[in-house]
Design an enzyme around this catalytic site. Structure first.
Site, PDB file in Angstrom:
ATOM      1  N   CYS A   2       0.848  -1.180   0.000  1.00 24.23           N
ATOM      2  CA  CYS A   2       0.000   0.000   0.000  1.00 24.23           C
ATOM      3  C   CYS A   2       0.894   1.245   0.000  1.00 24.23           C
ATOM      4  O   CYS A   2       2.019   1.211   0.483  1.00 24.23           O
ATOM      5  CB  CYS A   2      -0.930   0.086   1.189  1.00 24.23           C
ATOM      6  SG  CYS A   2      -1.936  -1.365   1.444  1.00 24.23           S
ATOM      7  N   ARG A  27       3.293  -0.152  -5.112  1.00 26.53           N
ATOM      8  CA  ARG A  27       3.107  -0.757  -3.794  1.00 26.53           C
ATOM      9  C   ARG A  27       1.752  -1.429  -3.643  1.00 26.53           C
ATOM     10  O   ARG A  27       1.475  -2.063  -2.625  1.00 26.53           O
ATOM     11  CB  ARG A  27       3.252   0.311  -2.706  1.00 26.53           C
ATOM     12  CG  ARG A  27       4.615   0.957  -2.677  1.00 26.53           C
ATOM     13  CD  ARG A  27       4.678   1.993  -1.606  1.00 26.53           C
ATOM     14  NE  ARG A  27       4.696   1.368  -0.298  1.00 26.53           N
ATOM     15  CZ  ARG A  27       5.749   1.323   0.495  1.00 26.53           C
ATOM     16  NH1 ARG A  27       6.880   1.841   0.119  1.00 26.53           N
ATOM     17  NH2 ARG A  27       5.670   0.756   1.674  1.00 26.53           N
ATOM     18  N   TRP A  75      -3.240  -2.456  -1.437  1.00 21.66           N
ATOM     19  CA  TRP A  75      -3.047  -3.864  -1.786  1.00 21.66           C
ATOM     20  C   TRP A  75      -3.760  -4.623  -0.679  1.00 21.66           C
ATOM     21  O   TRP A  75      -3.342  -4.615   0.480  1.00 21.66           O
ATOM     22  CB  TRP A  75      -1.562  -4.201  -1.808  1.00 21.66           C
ATOM     23  CG  TRP A  75      -1.281  -5.602  -2.248  1.00 21.66           C
ATOM     24  CD1 TRP A  75      -1.186  -6.069  -3.532  1.00 21.66           C
ATOM     25  CD2 TRP A  75      -1.053  -6.739  -1.405  1.00 21.66           C
ATOM     26  NE1 TRP A  75      -0.928  -7.412  -3.527  1.00 21.66           N
ATOM     27  CE2 TRP A  75      -0.841  -7.855  -2.245  1.00 21.66           C
ATOM     28  CE3 TRP A  75      -1.017  -6.938  -0.027  1.00 21.66           C
ATOM     29  CZ2 TRP A  75      -0.592  -9.140  -1.756  1.00 21.66           C
ATOM     30  CZ3 TRP A  75      -0.772  -8.214   0.461  1.00 21.66           C
ATOM     31  CH2 TRP A  75      -0.560  -9.294  -0.404  1.00 21.66           C
ATOM     32  N   ASN A 100      -0.776   1.756   6.306  1.00 22.32           N
ATOM     33  CA  ASN A 100      -0.072   0.610   5.710  1.00 22.32           C
ATOM     34  C   ASN A 100       0.272  -0.340   6.846  1.00 22.32           C
ATOM     35  O   ASN A 100       0.657   0.113   7.923  1.00 22.32           O
ATOM     36  CB  ASN A 100       1.255   1.041   5.087  1.00 22.32           C
ATOM     37  CG  ASN A 100       1.057   1.788   3.808  1.00 22.32           C
ATOM     38  OD1 ASN A 100      -0.062   1.932   3.335  1.00 22.32           O
ATOM     39  ND2 ASN A 100       2.146   2.284   3.255  1.00 22.32           N
ATOM     40  N   GLY A 101       0.213  -1.639   6.571  1.00 21.19           N
ATOM     41  CA  GLY A 101       0.567  -2.612   7.603  1.00 21.19           C
ATOM     42  C   GLY A 101      -0.637  -3.451   7.976  1.00 21.19           C
ATOM     43  O   GLY A 101      -1.661  -3.441   7.288  1.00 21.19           O
ATOM     44  N   GLU A 483      14.071 -18.858 -11.301  1.00 17.59           N
ATOM     45  CA  GLU A 483      13.752 -17.456 -11.589  1.00 17.59           C
ATOM     46  C   GLU A 483      12.942 -17.351 -12.888  1.00 17.59           C
ATOM     47  O   GLU A 483      11.984 -16.577 -12.976  1.00 17.59           O
ATOM     48  CB  GLU A 483      15.061 -16.643 -11.660  1.00 17.59           C
ATOM     49  CG  GLU A 483      14.934 -15.203 -12.089  1.00 17.59           C
ATOM     50  CD  GLU A 483      14.021 -14.349 -11.219  1.00 17.59           C
ATOM     51  OE1 GLU A 483      13.596 -14.799 -10.150  1.00 17.59           O
ATOM     52  OE2 GLU A 483      13.685 -13.232 -11.648  1.00 17.59           O
ATOM     53  N   LYS A 487       9.189 -15.778 -13.167  1.00 18.27           N
ATOM     54  CA  LYS A 487       8.821 -14.696 -14.103  1.00 18.27           C
ATOM     55  C   LYS A 487       7.603 -15.105 -14.923  1.00 18.27           C
ATOM     56  O   LYS A 487       6.671 -14.325 -15.098  1.00 18.27           O
ATOM     57  CB  LYS A 487       9.966 -14.377 -15.075  1.00 18.27           C
ATOM     58  CG  LYS A 487      11.146 -13.611 -14.553  1.00 18.27           C
ATOM     59  CD  LYS A 487      10.893 -12.169 -14.225  1.00 18.27           C
ATOM     60  CE  LYS A 487      10.498 -12.031 -12.797  1.00 18.27           C
ATOM     61  NZ  LYS A 487      11.563 -11.833 -11.846  1.00 18.27           N
ATOM     62  N   GLU A 490       4.405 -15.251 -12.830  1.00 18.67           N
ATOM     63  CA  GLU A 490       4.056 -13.940 -12.289  1.00 18.67           C
ATOM     64  C   GLU A 490       3.353 -13.057 -13.316  1.00 18.67           C
ATOM     65  O   GLU A 490       2.386 -12.369 -12.987  1.00 18.67           O
ATOM     66  CB  GLU A 490       5.363 -13.284 -11.832  1.00 18.67           C
ATOM     67  CG  GLU A 490       5.236 -11.985 -11.093  1.00 18.67           C
ATOM     68  CD  GLU A 490       6.599 -11.486 -10.624  1.00 18.67           C
ATOM     69  OE1 GLU A 490       7.633 -11.867 -11.213  1.00 18.67           O
ATOM     70  OE2 GLU A 490       6.624 -10.692  -9.673  1.00 18.67           O
ATOM     71  N   HIS A 506      12.748 -38.413 -10.077  1.00 16.12           N
ATOM     72  CA  HIS A 506      12.220 -38.682  -8.732  1.00 16.12           C
ATOM     73  C   HIS A 506      10.783 -38.201  -8.582  1.00 16.12           C
ATOM     74  O   HIS A 506      10.308 -37.988  -7.479  1.00 16.12           O
ATOM     75  CB  HIS A 506      13.136 -38.050  -7.681  1.00 16.12           C
ATOM     76  CG  HIS A 506      14.525 -38.586  -7.734  1.00 16.12           C
ATOM     77  ND1 HIS A 506      14.842 -39.879  -7.364  1.00 16.12           N
ATOM     78  CD2 HIS A 506      15.673 -38.043  -8.205  1.00 16.12           C
ATOM     79  CE1 HIS A 506      16.128 -40.096  -7.566  1.00 16.12           C
ATOM     80  NE2 HIS A 506      16.670 -38.989  -8.084  1.00 16.12           N
ATOM     81  N   LYS A 605       4.789  -4.345  -5.923  1.00 22.73           N
ATOM     82  CA  LYS A 605       6.244  -4.295  -6.108  1.00 22.73           C
ATOM     83  C   LYS A 605       6.982  -4.430  -4.782  1.00 22.73           C
ATOM     84  O   LYS A 605       7.993  -5.101  -4.693  1.00 22.73           O
ATOM     85  CB  LYS A 605       6.605  -2.975  -6.790  1.00 22.73           C
ATOM     86  CG  LYS A 605       8.081  -2.784  -7.065  1.00 22.73           C
ATOM     87  CD  LYS A 605       8.523  -3.636  -8.209  1.00 22.73           C
ATOM     88  CE  LYS A 605      10.010  -3.515  -8.477  1.00 22.73           C
ATOM     89  NZ  LYS A 605      10.497  -4.717  -9.194  1.00 22.73           N
TER      90      LYS A 605
END
Ligand code: M6R
Length: 610
Positions: A2, A27, A75, A100-101, A483, A487, A490, A506, A605
């Site tokens: 946020c 954010r 968010w 925020n939080g 990674e 990507k 995401e 396996h 982000k």
């Protein structure tokens, strides 16, 4: 998570607040709102679900004229994405709050406030704050005292800004666990969760510390520490540059940031290699005194930054002879870990504000580490300020939620750490020269890798109707496969998993069929022949593969295998070079899928809640 912006000025501030929100959209971007205090002493508020642009449009239709105000981009944590859950939350048409939080004891407080007659209009934890402040104002005439009494009752994390209709021209703010920065102007002052929001209006900033509260008016700012004593916090002049509209000719920030990697890596290296060695102050003044005694490295990070740490483990143990553990921060912070003698705690973070990583850093101070180092992209961040040593990655502002140039520059920082530790642990001169030479060659190698863009774009449509994918790598390319998978999932929302190729038999081999593309990272390294056997295992089961291979690795393409030749590079830097084609692949697949590349659904982000 946020974003918060607040302002008190002599001029109308709704444009400033909206511009600040736009800059903070990284954010959180599921809803946004603002509240201003109008000339007749009333709070006027507008909230909208969706991007900040929705709110901008709403303000365009219903202009808000106040000179003091607060704004927020959300968010969602508690409560779905609805207008009612968007901030600011307002109690009795008079106390407006952005936050925020996470308030962990919100259920208990909600119950108490209900008994006191307060009606709740949202499902958020934040709404308890505005009612609490309103309630405390009945006992404390002054807004500051009321906010202080209210935040004492909160458990959890907050960065919060409070505005009172009875106290025009004033904002009261409190920080505990969520960053807040005050921006100082002439005849006006500001507050935000990140200085980026305020760069158009000021370059002078004051960072609040944990437990601080501040009383902000047009003409002054008073800060109080956690004991309630008046305190002076240093004023920093920022040279921060941020161009919110700065996509250049690129369609998305992510694509621009992918293409910026050669120059970002040049910046990360500049001035830090002197006479074939890491310069004494690359990690900060006096860093070599700490590093010379280090025998073990504990890396803690999240997401992409965690993958950078995983690559570094291969490097640190093989080249510097230093043992290394790597752990996801949200796990590390809640388990009892063993601290090896002479251990260095290394956090890796683009933002320097990721809640779990920051908590791990704070925890490490109680655990007997020899020192802490952060590898970070934001010089003003909490992690940089709270770590003993810092390596600034100098990638430049990264706007795309999917981390790209932050990752490759983190890897450069980690290779520098390998060199620095190796230097004091007898790494041979030849080896040091080899590493330095490979690093110097890196920007040009990244430029060559970017030339694969058209070829990769052309194969992206083959992924468009796929629901699952598998990424394979071995050795230091295993984290690169991870990674690549992160990507792809995401930004294209295709399920992607990564495996160390030797682990296939396996379990995951059971998944192989023609409907699940298998992406293989295949540089010409000592594990190449082993990897080729794994490729045959996939081929024998009818898998369709896309192999990113060194041209000297001699893979033969056929109906079941597309080979994309990556020009030869030194094995040491191959994890960094092979990252580029995987970034491009996820980008072009996302384009075909029509997703919101820079702001993919459900993400933010900077992850400042745990
Ligand atoms: O700012 P940080 O590097 O600490 O962020 C950690 C993760 O949230 C971040 O890398 C995330 O995984 C990225 N969106 C991945 O592209």
């Amino acid at each position: 998570m946020c974003g918060i912006v607040g302002a008190t000025s002599e001029r109308r501030i709704s444009e400033i607040l909206l511009e600040g929100l736009k800059r903070l959209e990284y954010r959180g971007y599921d809803s946004a709102g603002l509240a201003v205090l109008s000339e007749n002493g009333q709070i006027e508020s507008l909230r909208r679900t969706g991007k900040v642009q929705e709110l901008k449009d709403a303000v365009g239709e219903h202009p808000l004229g106040g000179t003091t105000g607060i704004a927020h981009t959300r968010w969602a944590t508690h409560g779905g994405v609805t207008e009612a859950n968007a901030h600011p939350h307002i109690s009795n048409d008079c106390i407006a709050v952005v936050h925020n939080g996470i308030i962990e004891n919100h259920s208990k407080l909600r119950e108490k406030l209900r008994e006191l007659g307060y009606e709740f209009r949202s499902d958020t934890d934040t709404e308890v704050i505005c009612h609490l402040v309103h309630h405390e104002k009945q006992q404390h005439a002054d807004l500051f005292d009321a906010v202080q009494a209210a935040v004492k009752q909160l458990d959890g994390a907050y960065g919060t800004v409070v505005m009172d209709c009875q106290d025009p021209g004033r904002l009261v703010v409190a920080r505990s666990g969520s960053p807040l920065v005050i921006g100082l102007g002439i005849g006006e002052n500001f507050v935000a969760s990140d200085q980026l929001a305020l760069l158009p209006v000021t370059r002078k900033f004051m960072y609040l510390e944990e437990g601080d509260m501040a009383d902000i008016t047009r003409t002054g700012v008073k800060v109080y520490d956690k004991s309630g004593s008046r305190i002076e916090r240093a004023i920093h002049e920022s040279d921060g540059q941020y161009d919110a509209g700065g996509k250049g000719n690129y369609r998305h920030f992510m694509l621009k940031e992918i293409h910026e990697q050669p120059s970002a890596v040049r910046n990360a290296l500049e001035g830090r290699l002197v006479d074939g060695k890491v310069s004494g102050n690359a990690f900060g003044e006096g860093s070599m005194d700490v590093l010379k005694d280090i025998e073990h490295v504990q890396i803690v990070a999240c997401g992409t930054s965690y993958h950078a740490g995983m690559v570094a483990r291969y490097w640190l143990e093989a080249l510097a002879g230093v043992s290394c553990n790597v752990e996801i921060a949200s796990e590390f912070r809640y388990r009892q870990s063993h601290v090896h003698p002479n251990s260095l705690l290394v956090t890796i973070s683009q933002s320097g504000e990721t809640a779990d990583t920051l908590a791990a850093l704070r925890l490490s101070k109680e655990l007997g580490y020899k020192g802490s180092l952060t590898i970070c992209n934001v010089s003003t961040s909490s992690m940089v300020r709270e770590s003993d040593l810092a390596y600034m990655t100098r990638a430049g502002t990264e706007i795309g939620v999917a981390s790209t140039k932050a990752f490759t520059t983190q890897l450069v920082g980690l290779m520098m750490l390998v060199l620095a530790l190796g230097q004091s642990r007898g790494l041979s001169g030849d080896k040091q020269q080899h590493i330095v030479g490979a690093l110097k060659a890196l920007p040009a190698k990244l430029e060559e890798a970017l030339l694969l863009s058209d070829e990769i774009e052309a194969l992206a449509p083959e992924f468009a109707d796929k629901f699952h994918s598998l990424f394979l790598g071995r050795g230091s390319q295993y984290p690169i496969a991870m990674e690549g998978a992160l990507k792809l999932k995401e930004i294209s929302y295709i399920h992607a998993e990564a495996y160390a190729a030797g682990e296939l038999k396996h379990g995951p081999l059971a998944l192989i069929d023609a409907e699940m593309p298998v992406i293989v990272v295949a540089p010409n390294d000592e594990l190449l022949e082993k990897l080729k056997s794994n490729v045959e295992e996939v081929r024998a089961r009818g898998g369709i593969m896309y192999v990113f291979a060194d041209k000297d690795a001699h893979f033969q393409g056929d109906a079941s295998m597309r080979v994309i030749n990556v020009s030869h590079c030194d094995e040491l830097i191959a994890p960094i070079v092979y990252t580029i084609p995987l970034q491009l692949l996820s980008y072009f697949v996302a384009i075909i899928k029509g997703t919101d590349v820079d702001q993919p659904r459900n993400l933010a982000k900077s992850v400042t809640v745990e």
